[in-house]
Design a protein around this motif. Structure first.
Motif, PDB file in Angstrom:
ATOM      1  N   UNK A 369      -1.755   9.389   5.787  1.00  0.00           N
ATOM      2  CA  UNK A 369      -0.751   8.638   5.032  1.00  0.00           C
ATOM      3  C   UNK A 369      -1.320   8.149   3.700  1.00  0.00           C
ATOM      4  N   UNK A 370      -2.535   7.609   3.725  1.00  0.00           N
ATOM      5  CA  UNK A 370      -3.157   7.123   2.492  1.00  0.00           C
ATOM      6  C   UNK A 370      -3.540   8.268   1.564  1.00  0.00           C
ATOM      7  N   UNK A 371      -4.080   9.355   2.136  1.00  0.00           N
ATOM      8  CA  UNK A 371      -4.490  10.494   1.316  1.00  0.00           C
ATOM      9  C   UNK A 371      -3.295  11.135   0.623  1.00  0.00           C
ATOM     10  N   UNK A 372      -2.239  11.379   1.372  1.00  0.00           N
ATOM     11  CA  UNK A 372      -1.075  12.020   0.777  1.00  0.00           C
ATOM     12  C   UNK A 372      -0.329  11.079  -0.156  1.00  0.00           C
ATOM     13  N   UNK A 373      -0.364   9.787   0.128  1.00  0.00           N
ATOM     14  CA  UNK A 373       0.217   8.833  -0.810  1.00  0.00           C
ATOM     15  C   UNK A 373      -0.498   8.853  -2.147  1.00  0.00           C
ATOM     16  N   UNK A 374      -1.836   8.932  -2.115  1.00  0.00           N
ATOM     17  CA  UNK A 374      -2.614   9.028  -3.351  1.00  0.00           C
ATOM     18  C   UNK A 374      -2.316  10.323  -4.090  1.00  0.00           C
ATOM     19  N   UNK A 375      -2.185  11.434  -3.363  1.00  0.00           N
ATOM     20  CA  UNK A 375      -1.872  12.715  -3.998  1.00  0.00           C
ATOM     21  C   UNK A 375      -0.497  12.691  -4.651  1.00  0.00           C
ATOM     22  N   UNK A 376       0.472  12.035  -4.004  1.00  0.00           N
ATOM     23  CA  UNK A 376       1.810  11.928  -4.588  1.00  0.00           C
ATOM     24  C   UNK A 376       1.760  11.191  -5.918  1.00  0.00           C
ATOM     25  N   UNK A 377       1.016  10.092  -5.954  1.00  0.00           N
ATOM     26  CA  UNK A 377       0.906   9.317  -7.194  1.00  0.00           C
ATOM     27  C   UNK A 377       0.123  10.069  -8.259  1.00  0.00           C
ATOM     28  N   UNK A 444      10.252  -2.413  -4.598  1.00  0.00           N
ATOM     29  CA  UNK A 444      11.628  -2.588  -4.119  1.00  0.00           C
ATOM     30  C   UNK A 444      11.899  -1.676  -2.934  1.00  0.00           C
ATOM     31  N   UNK A 445      11.444  -0.426  -3.023  1.00  0.00           N
ATOM     32  CA  UNK A 445      11.616   0.507  -1.903  1.00  0.00           C
ATOM     33  C   UNK A 445      10.890   0.016  -0.651  1.00  0.00           C
ATOM     34  N   UNK A 446       9.687  -0.451  -0.857  1.00  0.00           N
ATOM     35  CA  UNK A 446       8.872  -0.921   0.272  1.00  0.00           C
ATOM     36  C   UNK A 446       9.519  -2.135   0.938  1.00  0.00           C
ATOM     37  N   UNK A 447       9.914  -3.103   0.123  1.00  0.00           N
ATOM     38  CA  UNK A 447      10.564  -4.298   0.667  1.00  0.00           C
ATOM     39  C   UNK A 447      11.888  -3.945   1.341  1.00  0.00           C
ATOM     40  N   UNK A 462       7.280   0.681  16.267  1.00  0.00           N
ATOM     41  CA  UNK A 462       5.972   0.994  15.686  1.00  0.00           C
ATOM     42  C   UNK A 462       5.089  -0.252  15.683  1.00  0.00           C
ATOM     43  N   UNK A 463       3.781  -0.084  15.832  1.00  0.00           N
ATOM     44  CA  UNK A 463       2.862  -1.230  15.667  1.00  0.00           C
ATOM     45  C   UNK A 463       3.021  -1.837  14.275  1.00  0.00           C
ATOM     46  N   UNK A 464       2.805  -3.137  14.187  1.00  0.00           N
ATOM     47  CA  UNK A 464       3.071  -3.844  12.930  1.00  0.00           C
ATOM     48  C   UNK A 464       2.317  -3.248  11.753  1.00  0.00           C
ATOM     49  N   UNK A 465       1.005  -2.979  11.944  1.00  0.00           N
ATOM     50  CA  UNK A 465       0.219  -2.456  10.823  1.00  0.00           C
ATOM     51  C   UNK A 465       0.718  -1.095  10.372  1.00  0.00           C
ATOM     52  N   UNK A 466       1.141  -0.251  11.309  1.00  0.00           N
ATOM     53  CA  UNK A 466       1.640   1.070  10.931  1.00  0.00           C
ATOM     54  C   UNK A 466       3.078   1.005  10.419  1.00  0.00           C
ATOM     55  N   UNK A 467       3.805   0.015  10.844  1.00  0.00           N
ATOM     56  CA  UNK A 467       5.143  -0.168  10.278  1.00  0.00           C
ATOM     57  C   UNK A 467       5.045  -0.496   8.793  1.00  0.00           C
ATOM     58  N   UNK A 469       2.410   0.267   6.838  1.00  0.00           N
ATOM     59  CA  UNK A 469       1.858   1.445   6.166  1.00  0.00           C
ATOM     60  C   UNK A 469       2.899   2.551   6.036  1.00  0.00           C
ATOM     61  N   UNK A 470       3.693   2.764   7.079  1.00  0.00           N
ATOM     62  CA  UNK A 470       4.748   3.774   7.002  1.00  0.00           C
ATOM     63  C   UNK A 470       5.792   3.405   5.957  1.00  0.00           C
ATOM     64  N   UNK A 471       6.089   2.112   5.843  1.00  0.00           N
ATOM     65  CA  UNK A 471       7.031   1.678   4.818  1.00  0.00           C
ATOM     66  C   UNK A 471       6.511   1.939   3.421  1.00  0.00           C
ATOM     67  N   UNK A 472       5.207   1.725   3.210  1.00  0.00           N
ATOM     68  CA  UNK A 472       4.603   2.010   1.909  1.00  0.00           C
ATOM     69  C   UNK A 472       4.643   3.501   1.614  1.00  0.00           C
TER      70      UNK A 472
END
Length: 701
Positions: A369-377, A444-447, A462-467, A469-472
């Protein structure tokens, strides 16, 4: 009958004239040829970009169709849709990617790369680099020829400062000498200017296909750019006035042109790095600095593109191979190949996935999730910010020694005048604005994801931490990336409406920044903005602004209409109206064609679902509500004509954020560009004086 008899008689006379008089036939063919060429689009960056995508998509779709196994298991319309969707970054799929053979998956893999904006911009850099080299070689050859033949130098007539703001120019050539377009050439302001001549540069790089006729606004596809007024001569080529030629052999040869060792601060610099009031030698020096900046950027951009792509492929492929090979093998796929496809699709912001479950299969894994998020940006939204930060770091790390002086000059020029050399590199202030805008929109999207998912059992399980992260990740993907980490159709209606709005404006931050920092964009709108200052019109009272609006409606534009705020407002309004027409017409035609499906399945084929799919395609996002029981996008259940309409929508959406033909960063070096800068500066001065005289003393309206 009389009408037909007259028509036959005219045809017979014309035919006999053609047979007996070849000159008449030739003239008729020339007139017809000019008429046809006048309707064709000009041969500029935008036209070539369209041609590249259309031709490449057609060729790839034929290969894709012919290599399907079993034979004809994939219809040609689906082959065309998949290839165009991959190349444009739309990311929608009308068939399951996991059912395609390896060769077809490889075709999509290559189409993702071939359509990437960073790679295409790198190609533009290389073309401009070669054009500069050819221009310098031409200058050097002419100087050598002039020196060998002992030709006399054409002297400049008049004083540059004699008539400030004047654009009249005299062309005085020695008898028997032809005008040369490859000399040291700048605009000089001379007194006693006469009527402008109709001379044009015969080897101007920007001459269009239909330049035989002057009525460019009659073209079916003018390609003038969004917001450009068709009644203007938008292109700097169309503003070629008389010229003064000076051939000073102060520094001869290609190396001499590039022999600048101190920071370029010659002449005057107006808004968006418009250099004017330069001598011929200074123009040569400016061209040399620009050439070095383009050469340096071509290397940096290539390394940026290759390293991010390589690291992403190795990172994602290695992760799936080592940690979750069962997830991919359940679809009959190689783990490393699936991860590599994930990485490329994320970097080019496509959203295509070989896994039927897309990213929902990895929603509880932080690394992908973090790797692909960085690649998207890094591959799209924050690419200008990342690139400028890298160049700034290089400049800071350069040692302050004489041997590094040339590199400092190059890096300083790139950082101070980025839009003269590259499409996706902006000045510091605009880069900060872009970064802030993207943070706000993604926030705004995340919130929205977190708040509007309260009570949604699929999300709350979903577990809170992954909820969080998935939202981000979903916030990053919904504006450009195209992936989905949760089932989109299961989200709340309000969140889906928010996603439609965010997909619609996905290209606006970069697009508006690109046009606001374009050297020649003002020419396309017929306005010439002032440089910002403490007493600029943008900082005056509201009453003056109101009076300017009244003047606008009376046909007398005021100075506030040429401020930067007004410029951005005009661009935004033009972009919004242009986009709305495309989306509205596409939704209308698709809804008409899918009426039979709506009668049978009103929920699955609702109008909102069609709007969501069209906006996703136009924004080249790739997020889809899907179709019940199928793994492909919602458009996979549409009729043939609806898919063709969506193909056209993706092509148009891919080109909405591109620099237009009048962008300095995509134009080949030519003398007419210098003329445009000098003319714009003169027009700006003339309008400033006119406004000052019209407004009278300070404080009067």
């Amino acid at each position: 009958m009389k009408f037909f008899a007259t028509l036959i008689r005219k045809y017979t006379e014309t035919r006999d004239e053609f047979l007996t008089n070849p000159d008449t036939a030739r003239q008729w063919q020339q007139r017809m040829g000019r008429s046809v060429l006048a309707m064709l689009p000009p041969c500029n960056f935008l036209t070539l970009h369209y041609a590249y995508f259309i031709v490449t998509g057609l060729v790839a779709s034929i290969i894709f169709y012919l290599t399907s196994t079993p034979w004809r298991s994939v219809a040609y319309i689906d082959s065309l849709f998949m290839c165009v969707s991959a190349m444009t970054g739309a990311g929608l799929n009308t068939v399951d990617l996991s059912t395609l053979n390896n060769f077809q998956q490889a075709i999509l893999f290559m189409m993702l790369i071939m359509g990437h904006a960073v790679l295409i911009s790198l190609t533009v850099l290389l073309v401009r680099k070669q054009a500069f080299e050819a221009k310098f070689k031409g200058v050097s050859d002419e100087r050598k020829q002039a020196a060998s033949r002992g030709q006399s130098v054409i002297e400049l007539q008049g004083d540059r400062d004699a008539v400030p703001g004047s654009t009249g120019i005299d062309l005085e050539l020695e008898q028997g000498c032809k005008p040369r377009s490859k000399a040291a050439v700048v605009v000089q302001e001379a007194s006693g200017s006469s009527t402008p001549r109709e001379d044009r540069w015969v080897d101007d790089d920007q001459i269009t296909v239909g330049d035989a006729t002057r009525h460019h606004h009659h073209r079916v596809f003018p390609m003038a750019g969004i917001g450009a007024r068709p009644d203007l001569n938008n292109h700097p080529r169309d503003a070629v006035p008389n010229v003064l030629l000076e051939d000073k052999d102060s520094v001869s040869g290609f190396k001499g042109i590039l022999r600048g060792t101190q920071k370029f601060t010659k002449g005057l610099v107006s808004r968006n790095s418009q250099f004017h009031d330069l001598t011929p030698a200074e123009r040569d020096e400016l061209g040399g600095v620009e050439y070095k900046a383009i050469s340096f950027l071509s290397v940096v951009v290539f390394l940026y593109w290759a390293l991010f792509l390589l690291c992403g492929i190795v990172g994602m492929g290695g992760f799936l191979e080592a940690n979750h090979p069962d997830v991919t093998r359940s679809n009959g796929l190689s783990p490393f190949w699936t991860g590599a496809f994930f990485a490329v699709s994320a970097f080019v912001n496509s959203g295509m996935s070989l896994l039927d479950a897309n990213m929902t299969a990895l929603q509880l894994n932080a690394y992908p999730l973090l790797t692909m998020g960085l690649l998207i940006l890094a591959g799209n939204t924050l690419y200008p910010c990342f690139l400028r930060f890298i160049i700034w770091i290089m400049r800071v790390m350069l040692p302050d020694r004489p041997r590094w002086q040339s590199w400092r000059v190059t890096l300083d020029f790139i950082l101070e005048h980025p839009r003269r050399v590259y499409t996706n590199l902006f000045p510091a202030r605009h880069t900060w604005y872009l970064l802030g805008t993207i943070i706000i929109l993604n926030g705004i999207d995340w919130a929205g994801f977190e708040l509007l998912s309260i009570g949604n059992k699929d999300i709350e399980s979903l577990p809170t931490e992954y909820r969080v992260l998935d939202g981000l990740f979903q916030a990053l993907a919904v504006r450009a990336g195209g992936f989905y980490v949760v089932t989109i159709a299961n989200l709340r209606q309000g969140l889906l409406v928010l996603y439609v709005l965010m997909m619609y404006v996905s290209a606006y931050p970069v697009t508006l920044t690109m046009r606001n920092t374009n050297v020649y964009e003002e020419r396309s709108l017929g306005i010439y903005a002032h440089d910002e200052s403490s007493d600029s019109p943008a900082n005056t009272s509201r009453s003056n602004v109101l009076m300017d609006l009244i003047r606008h409606h009376l046909g007398r534009p005021g100075p506030h209409e040429t401020s930067r705020g007004y410029f951005v407002h005009q661009q935004l309004r033009s972009q919004l109206s242009h986009d709305l027409w495309w989306i509205a017409l596409a939704v209308l035609f698709i809804a008409i064609r899918e009426s039979d499906h709506y009668e049978n399945q009103p929920v699955a084929f609702s109008t909102f679902n069609i709007i969501f799919e069209v906006v996703s395609a136009y924004g080249c996002v790739g997020v889809s509500l899907g179709f019940p029981g199928k793994n492909y996008s919602f458009c996979g259940a549409w009729h043939l004509i609806s898919k063709l309409i969506l193909v056209a929508v993706t092509l148009r959406g891919r080109h909405r954020g591109l620099p237009v033909a009048i962008d300095k960063a995509v134009m080949l070096p030519s003398e007419s560009l210098a003329w445009a800068e000098e003319e714009d500066a003169a027009l700006r001065r003339d309008r400033s004086r006119a406004w000052a005289q019209e407004r009278g003393p300070v404080g009067c309206v």
